[in-house]
Design a protein around this motif. Sequence first.
Motif, PDB file in Angstrom:
ATOM      1  N   SER A  53      47.934  35.502  53.913  1.00  0.00           N
ATOM      2  CA  SER A  53      48.532  34.549  52.914  1.00  0.00           C
ATOM      3  C   SER A  53      47.765  34.072  51.836  1.00  0.00           C
ATOM      4  CB  SER A  53      48.811  33.051  53.960  1.00  0.00           C
ATOM      5  OG  SER A  53      49.619  33.213  54.893  1.00  0.00           O
ATOM      6  N   THR A  54      47.317  35.220  51.027  1.00  0.00           N
ATOM      7  CA  THR A  54      46.624  35.106  49.852  1.00  0.00           C
ATOM      8  C   THR A  54      47.594  35.811  48.646  1.00  0.00           C
ATOM      9  OG1 THR A  54      45.780  37.500  49.989  1.00  0.00           O
ATOM     10  CG2 THR A  54      44.274  35.774  51.050  1.00  0.00           C
ATOM     11  N   ASN A  55      47.255  35.515  47.755  1.00  0.00           N
ATOM     12  CA  ASN A  55      48.025  35.967  46.320  1.00  0.00           C
ATOM     13  C   ASN A  55      47.346  37.378  45.786  1.00  0.00           C
ATOM     14  OD1 ASN A  55      45.349  34.840  45.452  1.00  0.00           O
ATOM     15  ND2 ASN A  55      46.454  33.971  43.720  1.00  0.00           N
ATOM     16  N   THR A  56      46.814  38.147  46.499  1.00  0.00           N
ATOM     17  CA  THR A  56      46.179  39.154  46.348  1.00  0.00           C
ATOM     18  C   THR A  56      47.184  40.087  45.628  1.00  0.00           C
ATOM     19  OG1 THR A  56      44.524  39.161  47.940  1.00  0.00           O
ATOM     20  CG2 THR A  56      44.819  41.404  46.794  1.00  0.00           C
ATOM     21  N   ARG A  57      47.077  40.719  44.464  1.00  0.00           N
ATOM     22  CA  ARG A  57      47.875  41.773  43.536  1.00  0.00           C
ATOM     23  C   ARG A  57      47.072  42.447  42.701  1.00  0.00           C
ATOM     24  NH1 ARG A  57      49.117  36.526  41.315  1.00  0.00           N
ATOM     25  NH2 ARG A  57      48.710  36.869  38.883  1.00  0.00           N
ATOM     26  N   GLY A  58      47.591  43.506  42.279  1.00  0.00           N
ATOM     27  CA  GLY A  58      46.978  44.447  41.400  1.00  0.00           C
ATOM     28  C   GLY A  58      47.097  45.762  41.855  1.00  0.00           C
ATOM     29  N   THR A  59      46.338  46.650  41.119  1.00  0.00           N
ATOM     30  CA  THR A  59      46.200  48.006  41.628  1.00  0.00           C
ATOM     31  C   THR A  59      44.681  48.258  41.721  1.00  0.00           C
ATOM     32  OG1 THR A  59      46.288  48.758  39.405  1.00  0.00           O
ATOM     33  CG2 THR A  59      48.255  48.740  40.377  1.00  0.00           C
ATOM     34  N   VAL A  60      44.486  49.395  42.487  1.00  0.00           N
ATOM     35  CA  VAL A  60      42.886  49.821  42.656  1.00  0.00           C
ATOM     36  C   VAL A  60      43.215  51.334  42.622  1.00  0.00           C
ATOM     37  CG1 VAL A  60      41.131  50.159  44.536  1.00  0.00           C
ATOM     38  CG2 VAL A  60      42.659  48.261  44.481  1.00  0.00           C
ATOM     39  N   THR A  79      44.239  39.818  41.245  1.00  0.00           N
ATOM     40  CA  THR A  79      43.508  38.560  41.567  1.00  0.00           C
ATOM     41  C   THR A  79      43.633  38.469  43.098  1.00  0.00           C
ATOM     42  OG1 THR A  79      44.021  36.334  41.199  1.00  0.00           O
ATOM     43  CG2 THR A  79      45.752  37.496  41.468  1.00  0.00           C
ATOM     44  N   THR A  80      43.052  37.823  43.537  1.00  0.00           N
ATOM     45  CA  THR A  80      42.890  37.436  45.075  1.00  0.00           C
ATOM     46  C   THR A  80      42.468  35.933  45.259  1.00  0.00           C
ATOM     47  OG1 THR A  80      42.390  38.257  47.057  1.00  0.00           O
ATOM     48  CG2 THR A  80      40.647  38.337  45.435  1.00  0.00           C
ATOM     49  N   LYS A  81      42.164  35.407  46.244  1.00  0.00           N
ATOM     50  CA  LYS A  81      41.605  34.196  46.649  1.00  0.00           C
ATOM     51  C   LYS A  81      40.044  34.052  46.542  1.00  0.00           C
ATOM     52  CE  LYS A  81      41.962  30.651  50.220  1.00  0.00           C
ATOM     53  NZ  LYS A  81      42.304  30.015  51.416  1.00  0.00           N
ATOM     54  N   THR A  84      36.387  31.557  48.701  1.00  0.00           N
ATOM     55  CA  THR A  84      35.429  31.739  49.770  1.00  0.00           C
ATOM     56  C   THR A  84      34.110  32.154  49.281  1.00  0.00           C
ATOM     57  OG1 THR A  84      36.063  34.253  50.012  1.00  0.00           O
ATOM     58  CG2 THR A  84      37.330  32.328  51.432  1.00  0.00           C
ATOM     59  N   GLY A  85      34.287  32.964  48.006  1.00  0.00           N
ATOM     60  CA  GLY A  85      32.747  33.234  47.674  1.00  0.00           C
ATOM     61  C   GLY A  85      32.408  34.604  48.178  1.00  0.00           C
ATOM     62  N   THR A  86      33.163  35.280  49.030  1.00  0.00           N
ATOM     63  CA  THR A  86      32.667  36.404  49.803  1.00  0.00           C
ATOM     64  C   THR A  86      33.675  37.785  49.946  1.00  0.00           C
ATOM     65  OG1 THR A  86      33.541  35.769  51.870  1.00  0.00           O
ATOM     66  CG2 THR A  86      30.956  35.042  51.153  1.00  0.00           C
ATOM     67  N   VAL A  87      34.294  37.608  48.412  1.00  0.00           N
ATOM     68  CA  VAL A  87      35.292  38.825  48.568  1.00  0.00           C
ATOM     69  C   VAL A  87      34.629  40.093  48.282  1.00  0.00           C
ATOM     70  CG1 VAL A  87      37.280  39.487  47.331  1.00  0.00           C
ATOM     71  CG2 VAL A  87      36.985  37.083  47.599  1.00  0.00           C
ATOM     72  N   THR A  88      34.921  41.026  49.027  1.00  0.00           N
ATOM     73  CA  THR A  88      34.403  42.446  48.903  1.00  0.00           C
ATOM     74  C   THR A  88      35.523  43.375  48.968  1.00  0.00           C
ATOM     75  OG1 THR A  88      34.194  42.528  51.223  1.00  0.00           O
ATOM     76  CG2 THR A  88      32.225  41.939  49.979  1.00  0.00           C
ATOM     77  N   VAL A  89      35.269  44.527  48.164  1.00  0.00           N
ATOM     78  CA  VAL A  89      35.899  45.741  48.172  1.00  0.00           C
ATOM     79  C   VAL A  89      35.548  47.013  48.923  1.00  0.00           C
ATOM     80  CG1 VAL A  89      35.369  46.653  46.166  1.00  0.00           C
ATOM     81  CG2 VAL A  89      37.687  47.388  46.817  1.00  0.00           C
ATOM     82  N   TYR A  90      36.499  47.347  49.794  1.00  0.00           N
ATOM     83  CA  TYR A  90      35.959  48.594  50.658  1.00  0.00           C
ATOM     84  C   TYR A  90      36.821  49.722  50.286  1.00  0.00           C
ATOM     85  CZ  TYR A  90      33.077  45.573  53.675  1.00  0.00           C
ATOM     86  OH  TYR A  90      32.159  44.766  54.229  1.00  0.00           O
ATOM     87  N   ALA A 140      36.089  36.927  57.910  1.00  0.00           N
ATOM     88  CA  ALA A 140      36.313  38.197  58.513  1.00  0.00           C
ATOM     89  C   ALA A 140      37.782  38.757  58.697  1.00  0.00           C
ATOM     90  CB  ALA A 140      35.541  38.297  59.706  1.00  0.00           C
ATOM     91  N   ILE A 141      38.440  38.466  57.303  1.00  0.00           N
ATOM     92  CA  ILE A 141      40.059  38.754  57.328  1.00  0.00           C
ATOM     93  C   ILE A 141      40.327  39.534  56.173  1.00  0.00           C
ATOM     94  CG2 ILE A 141      40.589  36.822  58.900  1.00  0.00           C
ATOM     95  CD1 ILE A 141      41.358  35.397  56.151  1.00  0.00           C
ATOM     96  N   PRO A 142      41.285  40.348  56.250  1.00  0.00           N
ATOM     97  CA  PRO A 142      41.760  41.030  55.011  1.00  0.00           C
ATOM     98  C   PRO A 142      42.560  40.512  54.027  1.00  0.00           C
ATOM     99  CG  PRO A 142      43.334  41.623  56.973  1.00  0.00           C
ATOM    100  CD  PRO A 142      42.112  40.741  57.604  1.00  0.00           C
ATOM    101  N   PHE A 143      42.209  40.527  52.921  1.00  0.00           N
ATOM    102  CA  PHE A 143      43.088  40.023  51.893  1.00  0.00           C
ATOM    103  C   PHE A 143      43.927  40.404  51.201  1.00  0.00           C
ATOM    104  CE2 PHE A 143      40.037  36.011  49.954  1.00  0.00           C
ATOM    105  CZ  PHE A 143      40.235  35.433  51.646  1.00  0.00           C
ATOM    106  N   GLY A 144      43.922  42.036  51.260  1.00  0.00           N
ATOM    107  CA  GLY A 144      44.994  42.803  50.929  1.00  0.00           C
ATOM    108  C   GLY A 144      44.252  44.297  50.970  1.00  0.00           C
TER     109      GLY A 144
END
Length: 149
Positions: A53-60, A79-81, A84-90, A140-144
């Motif tokens: 239920s996040t607004n994550t969008r864009g391209t990687v 963009t994303t939510k 939380t202050g702990t958004v990471t990309v993997y 500990a959940i996926p945002f996108g």
Amino acid sequence: MKNYLKLASLALLLSFLVSCISEDGNPNAPDDKTMVMGQLDLIKSGTLTAQSSTNTRGTVSIVKDNAGKYFLRLSENFTTKFSTGTVTVYLATSQTLNLNSSSTFQLVSIVGKPGEQFFALPGLPDSKFTHAIIWCGAAAIPFGFAPLN
């Protein structure tokens, strides 16, 4: 009981903080000094699909610059939510992040803001990494996720 809860909370916080530190002991924070040189060659790219239920969008994208350095690029409309202050990309071997199996993912960086960003990679990522995942460490959940083709 209250002391036990406080101790358990502190242990959980410490384990999270340790997970945000690289092998050399430095935080995996974005490097605002990342310099991309000249024209970029697109290696592979994918569009983010929002999760949880996040607004994550864009391209990687995985790109290579004129100096032969590789980067993970988040697009201008990324963009994303961030509350939380702990958004990471993997980078990962599937659209599902499995933190229990270190061979299935590569931590790229903490992501602290929307918009275009470049994160230096140590080289061309292994071809087994077929997806990019935006992850919330606090919950500990996926945002996108984005399949990279």
